[in-house]
Design a protein around this motif. Structure first.
Motif, PDB file in Angstrom:
ATOM      1  N   ALA A  26      -5.074  21.682  -1.403  1.00 38.30           N
ATOM      2  CA  ALA A  26      -4.860  21.552  -2.846  1.00 38.30           C
ATOM      3  C   ALA A  26      -6.156  21.318  -3.614  1.00 38.30           C
ATOM      4  O   ALA A  26      -6.217  21.568  -4.821  1.00 38.30           O
ATOM      5  CB  ALA A  26      -3.876  20.413  -3.129  1.00 38.30           C
ATOM      6  N   GLY A  49      -7.245  19.943 -13.835  1.00 36.84           N
ATOM      7  CA  GLY A  49      -6.145  19.425 -13.034  1.00 36.84           C
ATOM      8  C   GLY A  49      -5.349  18.405 -13.810  1.00 36.84           C
ATOM      9  O   GLY A  49      -5.843  17.817 -14.782  1.00 36.84           O
ATOM     10  N   ASN A 150      -9.504  24.746 -10.167  1.00 38.48           N
ATOM     11  CA  ASN A 150      -8.291  23.948 -10.370  1.00 38.48           C
ATOM     12  C   ASN A 150      -8.029  22.989  -9.217  1.00 38.48           C
ATOM     13  O   ASN A 150      -8.215  23.345  -8.048  1.00 38.48           O
ATOM     14  CB  ASN A 150      -7.074  24.859 -10.522  1.00 38.48           C
ATOM     15  N   GLU A 152      -4.879  21.456  -7.585  1.00 38.24           N
ATOM     16  CA  GLU A 152      -3.456  21.759  -7.578  1.00 38.24           C
ATOM     17  C   GLU A 152      -2.632  20.493  -7.357  1.00 38.24           C
ATOM     18  O   GLU A 152      -3.141  19.450  -6.955  1.00 38.24           O
ATOM     19  CB  GLU A 152      -3.145  22.777  -6.479  1.00 38.24           C
ATOM     20  N   GLN A 153      -1.310  20.612  -7.626  1.00 40.94           N
ATOM     21  CA  GLN A 153      -0.417  19.510  -7.304  1.00 40.94           C
ATOM     22  C   GLN A 153      -0.447  19.287  -5.790  1.00 40.94           C
ATOM     23  O   GLN A 153      -0.674  20.219  -5.016  1.00 40.94           O
ATOM     24  CB  GLN A 153       1.007  19.819  -7.767  1.00 40.94           C
TER      25      GLN A 153
END
Length: 233
Positions: A26, A49, A150, A152-153
């Motif tokens: 992630a 993010g 990015n 990520e989750q």
């Protein structure tokens, strides 16, 4: 006699070193780019993010490596831009200054001066640049032209590590089964993890109880069968 105790909001001191940051799929690309910051296109990078994704942690890791000064975007009118621009800079939460002309102009001048002096610039935000709502056209074009990465989750590995770190930041050592239990049932976001750990901490303090799976279940508003509580599987 009421057994519940008053609880106090003691300061939480998050660990922000590189060794405290867990790398998973992630966030791996963000980590790679921050570690190779000398190769950034145009000497600048936007770290994107959601809140709690680790942007501040990574900004501190990068600042320790590069010698950067960390500033909040909303504070830019309170600093001397020429002085700040004489070294690497991190500007956090750029989305917060959208539509605030003095702050947008301050970031525009800082951006130009830092790069003109030959230093790198890292900015953070909770969404891509085209969604910030920046009204200063020159600043918007420069931000949209900035290389971005990015966060990520979280996947299971990362969420487990984040929950463990949040407990450690509060000097808490939950029973071994607690983190796996929480990760399998909680909302899958960094914000949710922070809120949940804070709530469990408050309950543990007020009840003067250790952090167990039973307490975690109560905070989550769930219940477990007695045999599961006695024999975690």
């Amino acid at each position: 006699m009421n057994q519940r105790q008053l609880s106090f909001d003691l300061p939480v001191r998050p660990a922000l070193g590189r060794a405290d940051f867990f790398v998973s799929p992630a966030n791996a690309m963000a980590v790679v780019l921050l570690e190779s910051w000398q190769s950034w296109a145009g000497r600048k990078l936007a770290l994107i993010g959601p809140k709690g994704a680790g942007k501040t942690h990574l900004a501190h890791v990068w600042a320790a490596t590069s010698g950067a000064l960390i500033l909040r975007a909303v504070d830019l009118c309170d600093v001397e831009i020429p002085a700040v621009a004489m070294g690497p800079v991190v500007v956090e939460d750029v989305q917060d200054i959208a539509g605030l002309r003095p702050l947008e102009e301050a970031l525009f001048h800082l951006h130009n001066l830092v790069l003109a002096e030959g230093f790198p610039l890292l900015v953070t935000a909770d969404r891509p640049a085209h969604l910030w709502g920046i009204t200063l056209a020159d600043l918007m074009s420069r931000m949209q032209g900035t290389q971005s990465v990015n966060l990520e989750q979280p996947d299971d590995q990362l969420l487990s590590a984040v929950v463990a770190k949040l407990f450690a930041d509060r000097q808490l050592m939950p029973a071994p089964d607690v983190i796996a239990y929480l990760v399998s049932r909680m909302d899958r976001s960094f914000d949710a993890a922070a809120d949940l750990v804070a709530a469990i901490d408050r309950e543990a303090l007020s009840r003067k109880r250790p952090v167990t799976r039973k307490l975690a279940a109560e905070v989550l508003g769930q219940s477990e069968l007695p045999d599961l509580l006695d024999n975690p599987g």
